[in-house]
Design a protein around this motif. Structure first.
Motif, mmCIF file in Angstrom:
data_model
loop_
_atom_site.group_PDB
_atom_site.id
_atom_site.type_symbol
_atom_site.label_atom_id
_atom_site.label_comp_id
_atom_site.label_asym_id
_atom_site.label_seq_id
_atom_site.Cartn_x
_atom_site.Cartn_y
_atom_site.Cartn_z
ATOM 1 N N PRO A 19 -27.225 116.075 81.048
ATOM 2 C CA PRO A 19 -27.118 114.857 81.694
ATOM 3 C C PRO A 19 -26.309 114.499 79.429
ATOM 4 O O PRO A 19 -24.758 113.784 80.186
ATOM 5 C CB PRO A 19 -28.203 113.639 81.693
ATOM 6 C CG PRO A 19 -29.264 115.116 82.327
ATOM 7 C CD PRO A 19 -28.907 116.849 81.590
ATOM 8 N N ILE A 20 -26.888 114.665 78.933
ATOM 9 C CA ILE A 20 -26.245 115.134 77.571
ATOM 10 C C ILE A 20 -24.457 115.003 77.784
ATOM 11 O O ILE A 20 -23.695 114.755 77.419
ATOM 12 C CB ILE A 20 -27.208 114.893 76.892
ATOM 13 C CG1 ILE A 20 -28.272 114.555 76.390
ATOM 14 C CG2 ILE A 20 -26.331 115.411 74.869
ATOM 15 C CD1 ILE A 20 -29.582 115.078 75.282
ATOM 16 N N ASP A 21 -24.767 116.688 78.179
ATOM 17 C CA ASP A 21 -23.759 117.601 77.946
ATOM 18 C C ASP A 21 -22.523 116.908 78.595
ATOM 19 O O ASP A 21 -20.816 116.248 78.512
ATOM 20 C CB ASP A 21 -23.431 119.007 78.324
ATOM 21 C CG ASP A 21 -23.555 119.645 77.796
ATOM 22 O OD1 ASP A 21 -23.527 119.432 76.451
ATOM 23 O OD2 ASP A 21 -24.163 120.443 77.786
ATOM 24 N N VAL A 22 -23.227 116.019 79.997
ATOM 25 C CA VAL A 22 -22.316 115.183 81.173
ATOM 26 C C VAL A 22 -21.720 113.973 80.202
ATOM 27 O O VAL A 22 -20.731 113.067 80.043
ATOM 28 C CB VAL A 22 -22.794 114.861 82.204
ATOM 29 C CG1 VAL A 22 -22.044 113.800 83.004
ATOM 30 C CG2 VAL A 22 -22.919 116.280 82.834
ATOM 31 N N ALA A 23 -22.768 112.557 79.525
ATOM 32 C CA ALA A 23 -22.294 112.013 78.372
ATOM 33 C C ALA A 23 -20.573 111.997 78.229
ATOM 34 O O ALA A 23 -20.779 112.099 77.691
ATOM 35 C CB ALA A 23 -23.477 110.732 78.117
ATOM 36 N N SER A 24 -21.803 113.704 76.802
ATOM 37 C CA SER A 24 -20.564 114.246 75.874
ATOM 38 C C SER A 24 -19.143 114.118 76.763
ATOM 39 O O SER A 24 -17.899 114.138 75.978
ATOM 40 C CB SER A 24 -20.370 115.567 75.300
ATOM 41 O OG SER A 24 -22.293 115.104 74.333
ATOM 42 N N MET A 25 -19.351 114.640 78.149
ATOM 43 C CA MET A 25 -17.775 114.781 78.191
ATOM 44 C C MET A 25 -16.994 114.173 78.894
ATOM 45 O O MET A 25 -16.100 113.273 78.626
ATOM 46 C CB MET A 25 -17.518 116.156 79.434
ATOM 47 C CG MET A 25 -16.689 116.584 79.971
ATOM 48 S SD MET A 25 -15.556 116.935 79.061
ATOM 49 C CE MET A 25 -15.735 119.238 78.651
#
Length: 312
Positions: free
Chosen positions: A55-61
């Protein structure tokens, strides 16, 4: 993806992705919709396992994609380090051979899709007829169900709801196409013609009460039916390739969010939504949140339904 079995797989994917981003307490509405939409696009169209996405990677993207869109509107670009980070994530998710193509495909799909999903949810929120239509469609994701008007043709179909959201808030504000003049006339006219989609969509060819969300205007036997095809995805040779599948995909994302943010476990809260306001759909969501509902707490009557909204 256009076959019923393909859409059934998409529904399961949408369900998993929506569940991933439901908050432990409260989350900003746009952050939630952006993460859910991006997750569904990359898993649904590139067969990525949702369980492999952080979820953190997705939010960063999604934050990087949002900045890219903002910079592009100002004819600027992201810093090389940000572009590298985006590509690195795509390589990790879809493989290095497909990373560049995925980035070029997902950016426009994400940018238009999350806004369509968000605005449709705003109009549907608090309207049980619309909720039921979307939930029925997620159970039976076929073209027939998508186009089926409800309650003896007195309530809109899912397609009509999506079309009315696209009419009022087209993802593309303008379309440009080459002029059609004969060669000898082209010296005297601009090489391209520009159409203001927002202005056309609020013209009399779409019936009456043009500043009002009224999905039943798309019912063929309506008193003042729509007389012109929507231009939300362009027109003719310059039509967007997503024209066929994007409305259905957006509708199924809306359906799964409605299914999960159901006023039992989670609620959607925010300010009144006015169809007549030509708002910035990227940033005009202050105060909108998805939050976990406390046990034993009865929600007050919703106040999110648009002030200018009619469905029949």
């Amino acid at each position: 993806m256009q076959c019923p079995e393909g859409w059934k797989r998409f529904v399961k994917c949408a369900e998993k992705c929506t569940d991933m981003f439901l908050p432990s307490q409260e989350v900003d509405f746009t952050a939630f919709i952006q993460s859910v939409t991006f997750c569904i696009i990359i898993t649904g169209f590139y067969e990525v396992d949702p369980g492999t996405l952080s979820p953190i990677d997705v939010a960063s993207m999604t934050n990087a994609l949002n900045r890219h869109s903002d910079y592009a509107s100002r004819q600027s670009s992201l810093y090389p380090s940000e572009l590298y980070a985006m590509r690195e994530r795509f390589c990790r998710w879809v493989g290095s051979r497909r990373a560049s193509q995925a980035l070029e495909t997902i950016l426009p799909a994400y940018e238009s899709m999350w806004r369509l999903v968000a605005v449709t949810l705003a109009y549907a929120n608090g309207n049980q007829h619309m909720h039921n239509a979307f939930l029925d469609f997620s159970e039976n994701p076929t073209q027939k169900q998508f186009r089926s008007f409800k309650v003896k043709n007195t309530q809109p179909s899912v397609e009509a709801i999506i079309n009315e959201a696209l009419r009022l808030h087209p993802p593309m504000r303008h379309i440009v196409r080459k002029n059609r003049y004969p060669l000898w006339k082209r010296l005297f006219f601009a090489p391209q013609e520009m159409v203001d989609i927002g202005a056309v969509h609020r013209s009399c060819v779409y019936g009456e009460r043009l500043e009002t969300f009224e999905a039943m205007r798309f019912y063929p036997q309506h008193q003042h039916p729509v007389q012109m095809q929507l231009l939300a995805f362009g027109h003719g040779g310059l039509s967007c390739v997503a024209e066929e599948w994007a409305p259905i995909a957006a509708a199924l994302i809306v359906a799964k969010v409605i299914d999960r943010v159901d006023d039992v476990g989670f609620v959607l809260a925010g300010r009144a939504f006015d169809a007549g306001v030509d708002r910035n759909m990227r940033t005009g969501w202050d105060g909108w949140v998805v939050k976990k509902k406390e046990k034993g707490v009865v929600s007050p009557p919703t106040f999110l339904v648009a002030r200018s909204i009619r469905t029949s």
